[in-house]
Design a protein around this motif. Structure first.
Motif, short mmCIF file in Angstrom:
data_model
loop_
_atom_site.label_atom_id
_atom_site.label_comp_id
_atom_site.label_asym_id
_atom_site.label_seq_id
_atom_site.Cartn_x
_atom_site.Cartn_y
_atom_site.Cartn_z
N SER A 195 8.98 -10.57 4.64
CA SER A 195 10.27 -10.64 5.34
C SER A 195 10.60 -9.35 6.07
N GLY A 196 9.63 -8.44 6.15
CA GLY A 196 9.88 -7.18 6.83
C GLY A 196 10.62 -6.18 5.97
N GLU A 197 10.62 -6.37 4.66
CA GLU A 197 11.38 -5.50 3.76
C GLU A 197 10.84 -4.09 3.65
N LEU A 198 9.62 -3.84 4.15
CA LEU A 198 9.09 -2.48 4.13
C LEU A 198 9.60 -1.68 5.32
N GLY A 199 10.14 -2.37 6.32
CA GLY A 199 10.79 -1.69 7.43
C GLY A 199 9.88 -1.00 8.41
N ASP A 200 8.59 -1.36 8.43
CA ASP A 200 7.66 -0.71 9.35
C ASP A 200 7.44 -1.51 10.62
N GLY A 201 8.25 -2.54 10.83
CA GLY A 201 8.15 -3.35 12.03
C GLY A 201 7.10 -4.43 11.97
N THR A 202 6.47 -4.61 10.80
CA THR A 202 5.46 -5.65 10.64
C THR A 202 5.83 -6.54 9.46
N THR A 203 4.98 -7.52 9.21
CA THR A 203 5.13 -8.36 8.01
C THR A 203 3.85 -8.29 7.18
#
Length: 573
Positions: A503-511
């Motif tokens: 869901s993009g929870e790592l915040g690096d712009g990827t999934t």
């Protein structure tokens, strides 16, 4: 062979007997001949039969009576022919068969239409039971009862049905393999706004607008699908999913922007959210909780969910720390004792039992000397960990993935010491099925479930003992364990995350999932707090701005929409 007196053969048998030797059948008591008479030449054509006059169209009961009359007429005709001089029984039988055969088409259709209702089954029986002279010119118009398909057709249909069911099952399994991990781990992420997307050439995305909100937060708390903040004035606001009233605004309506928690005007010093409930610690040392209460995790002596805060029984004062787990809650008293309440199927309350509690109970062996407590878990069970004043860590509850850190996977209903962490630990955090610690030297350590790489050690293998997070051997200021991912804040104010990222929870712009830490886009400095939820993450900057990213199906990012974001977006309000 002799038939018993009073025995009446069925129509087919009677026809056979008339064919054989013309024996009269009322009842049949004559000996059966040992051999048939010599065959006689069969006539080339049946004797002429007068054309029948069509009777009036019969009603059902009339048809029934007419059918019986025809049966009686056939029997009388048979007896008359047998009594004619010079006509053998064999010749009489042949005439009868010829007469019946001439009207067979009508008899067959007529019999099929009425046979099942009047006890006559099958065309052959009908043909032998009547004569063409007694039938109407046109058959009665009644639907034919469909015959049972041949065995081969039935088997074909059966295999066709089984094949269809098999195809549906295979399709369901394939859909489950593809969809369930996504539904379990999070929804697909909608593309982030243009201003937050990475620049061309692979550069870092531009930083989101960090306009300070009207209400400045000092503490953040993230649950499974909701988020709460503690303002500098001591009030509490929440947003996101509200199915159990976990936002505390007196409703069960989802909110995509912050709303005030009813009854907590000021004086709150700490917040904790997990699963679908939230708890607050007041300046007087009292604990209040709201939201889901199926297992008594609100501690008010009931299992009734609450949409506004209620007091935890016995904890109206004297509490200095608290932690909300998935379906249980724990608190540390000012005397250093630990009390827990709620679900206890895995022993996560630490009282030596697996009995759920709707009011607080003491954790065995932890009656003093504890400075903080954390609570994790999911629907499969919960676990809890405590940090003592000497820097030692002990855990209890569900250990299915090694999240207790004692080297095995055996559930514990009382605390056990985490191997290798007898001292020098500064902080703890607990996720669904993993646990992490921050050492006094600023190193991040994790253990337990490692699907998606949430332990950050470069693998996806579960660990029942402590492992170091790759690249974070020092310089870490804070760590937060979410559902399937983990985040940390460095001493320079940068945010790094690792683990699940659907869901993009790592915040690096990827999934893309990551088994080692990656930088959150636009947050290379200036962050003081990070909080990881189930599939979303939030951060608080030193300037007082709140930023969230990841899953936003219920508005848990607080940006006024329900569109997910793979990079940080600003919480409004």
């Amino acid at each position: 062979m002799t038939a018993a007196p009073g025995w009446y053969p069925d129509p087919g048998t009677r026809a056979f007997l008339r064919w054989w030797d013309g024996i009269q059948w009322t009842p049949y008591t004559q000996p059966f001949p040992m051999a048939p008479p010599p065959p006689q030449p069969f006539p080339m054509a049946p004797p002429p039969v007068p054309s029948p006059q069509p009777p009036p169209q019969p009603q059902p009961m009339q048809a029934k009576e007419g059918w019986r009359a025809r049966q009686q007429a056939v029997a009388a005709e048979s007896r008359q022919m047998q009594q004619e001089p010079g006509i053998s029984s064999w010749e009489a039988a042949k005439r009868q068969v010829a007469a019946s055969s001439e009207g067979y088409g009508q008899v067959s259709e007529y019999g099929s239409a009425y046979g099942s209702e009047y006890g006559v089954v099958g065309d052959a029986q009908v043909a032998n039971a009547g004569s063409s002279a007694a039938l109407p010119a046109e058959p009665l118009k009644r639907p034919r009862v469909p015959a049972l398909p041949p065995r081969s057709k039935r088997l074909a249909r059966r295999w066709t049905m089984l094949a269809g069911v098999g195809i549906l099952v295979v399709a369901a399994v394939v859909a489950g393999v593809i969809l369930v991990p996504r539904l379990w781990h999070g929804a697909w992420v909608t593309q982030a706004p243009v201003s937050q997307q990475p620049a061309s050439g692979g550069g870092q995305p531009t930083s989101p607008t960090a306009t300070a909100p009207a209400v400045v937060a000092s503490v953040l708390a993230a649950g499974s699908e909701h988020t709460c903040r503690l303002t500098a004035a001591g009030t509490v606001q929440c947003w996101g999913w509200n199915g159990f009233g976990q936002l505390g605004d007196g409703t069960t309506t989802d909110r995509s922007t912050p709303v005030n928690v009813v009854g907590l005007g000021e004086g709150v010093t700490a917040l904790s959210a997990n699963g679908y409930h939230t708890c607050a610690l007041t300046s007087s040392g009292a604990v209040k909780c709201w939201g889901d209460n199926d297992n008594g995790q609100l501690g008010d002596g009931t299992t009734e969910s609450r949409s506004t805060p209620v007091d935890v029984v016995g904890l109206s004062s004297g509490v200095r720390a608290l932690a909300a787990g998935y379906e249980h809650t724990c608190a540390v008293t000012t005397g250093g004792a630990v009390k827990c309440w709620g679900a206890n199927e895995s022993g996560q309350l630490g009282d030596g039992t697996t009995t759920s509690r709707t009011t607080p109970v003491g954790v065995q062996g932890l009656t003093a000397g504890v400075q903080s407590v954390v609570a994790g878990g999911d629907f499969s069970g919960g676990h809890s960990c405590a940090l003592t004043t000497t820097g030692a860590v002990s855990c209890w509850g569900n250990d299915g993935s090694g999240q207790l850190g004692d080297g095995n996977t055996v559930n514990r209903s009382t605390p056990v010491t985490v191997t290798g962490l007898a001292s020098n630990v500064r902080a703890l955090t607990a996720g669904y099925e993993h646990t992490c610690a921050l050492t006094a030297a600023g190193a991040a350590l994790c253990w337990g479930y490692n699907g998606f790489g949430i332990l950050g050690n470069g693998t996806t293998d579960a660990q029942a003992a402590v492992v170091a997070v790759t690249g974070l051997g020092s310089g870490v200021q804070a760590v937060s364990a979410g559902g399937w991912h983990t985040c940390a804040v460095t001493s320079g104010g940068a945010v790094l995350c690792w683990g699940g990222n659907s869901s993009g929870e790592l915040g690096d712009g990827t999934t893309s999932d990551r088994n080692t830490p990656v930088a959150v886009a636009g947050l290379g400095s200036g962050v003081q707090v990070v909080q990881a939820g189930s599939e979303h993450t939030c951060a608080l900057t030193t300037a007082g701005a709140e930023l969230c990213w990841g899953n936003n199906e219920s508005g848990q990012l607080g940006n006024g929409t329900t569109t997910g974001s793979g990079t940080p977006s600003t919480v409004v309000g």
